[in-house]
Design an enzyme around this catalytic site. Sequence first.
Site: not given
Length: 462
Positions: A42, A45, A118, A182, A266, A314, A439
Amino acid sequence: MANDASTVFDLVILGGGSGGYAAALRGAQLGLDVALIEKDKLGGTCLHRGCIPTKALLHAGEIADSAREAEQFGVKTSFEGIDIAGVHKYKDDVISGLYKGLQGLVASRKVTYVTGEGRLSSPTSVDVNGQRYTGRHVLLATGSVPKSLPGLTIDGNRIISSDHALVLDRVPKSAIVLGGGVIGVEFASAWKSFGTDVTIVEALPHLVPVEDENSSKLLERAFRKRGINFSLGSRFSGVEYTETGVKVSLENGKTFEAELLLVAVGRGPVSQGLGYEEAGVAMDRGYVLVDEYMQTNVPTISAVGDLVPTLQLAHVGFAEGILVAERLAGLKPVPVDYDGVPRVTYCHPEVASVGLTEAKAKELYGADKIVALKYNLAGNGKSKILKTAGEIKLVQVRDGAVVGVHMVGDRMGEQVGEAQLIYNWEALPAEVAQLIHAHPTQNEALGEAHLALAGKPLHSHD
């Protein structure tokens, strides 16, 4: 296949990653009877092989850099090296805590959780472990896996994917990273912090090529300063093993040698052999095609996350999963505006953005209608204290709203929250300028940039 009243649901979800479990949690919250099927763990990735572990590695790298460079802050430290087993324990402890929390959430919402591989068996059913789970609706959320290039075999030893890199039992002396997006720049950044000699190979003209070109150039400048090498604008042509590692060749004739090659070109969708085509689901290059409400051409089937050709993030999976659950529960959710999704690359320095690049804005509105402003972090007190460099770039439709915010600098990912509000609420520069920012904070730089764009700069030149 067995099928009884206990296996009939309002919603059957195939895949327990970000998109799948978000749909399960929201669906159950709205009163739907939900079954969630996952073959691995669960969280998918993001939790186990993506977002969370990579950011843990990057933070460990940040600590290493801080130890090396502490003297510039008047603090005496000694850096003795990286204990990679200790790094992995830290990383795995973070994952474990989040994993347990997520399991508790799913159980508390009374989602039926099924462990097993599944397969879609009809437009309204999924088969797993010899059991058929039938739903009024089926959500496909089977995610993605690292891709390679034709003829480039990932062996898990000298030629590795991001999955392998996350469990590597050593700090490589040298590494070539194939891909400057990325994933590639994040691993390059972490490895450099650990002491690896890194070279990035990117076929396109810039690192993080989907970002605004100004952000790419700022990152390239920072990487040069850090000693991260890169080769841009030439394609990979081949790799061969050497006595001590690998030798990578490019189409322009250049070659690079290193201990290992990380393939970071990728991620591709997980969709083969799962019964999607047999159920009549329209697909393109392995991706499941959906409309703006994440519905496929088969009315009883939706799909979300990395399985569909939207941003592979995500938080996009979360949003898409929630959208499907709310639609099925009879609510009227608003489709995702993908331009309005915050994007962060967590290398050092960070690259964060939301909205349109300057080039895309000019394409949409016309070059004469676009105003761009750059605010250098040199004028920001907190950034000076942190000794980070970079810029905030605003892209505005002339006399109108800010349509793009692009930021480079340490911790800029933490500033993207306000940036997404600015974009998504179509704020005018003058409206943001009248807000008072604390600030000294880095967040103040966003306020200062809008003050300048509104024609009343404070800590910046006219």
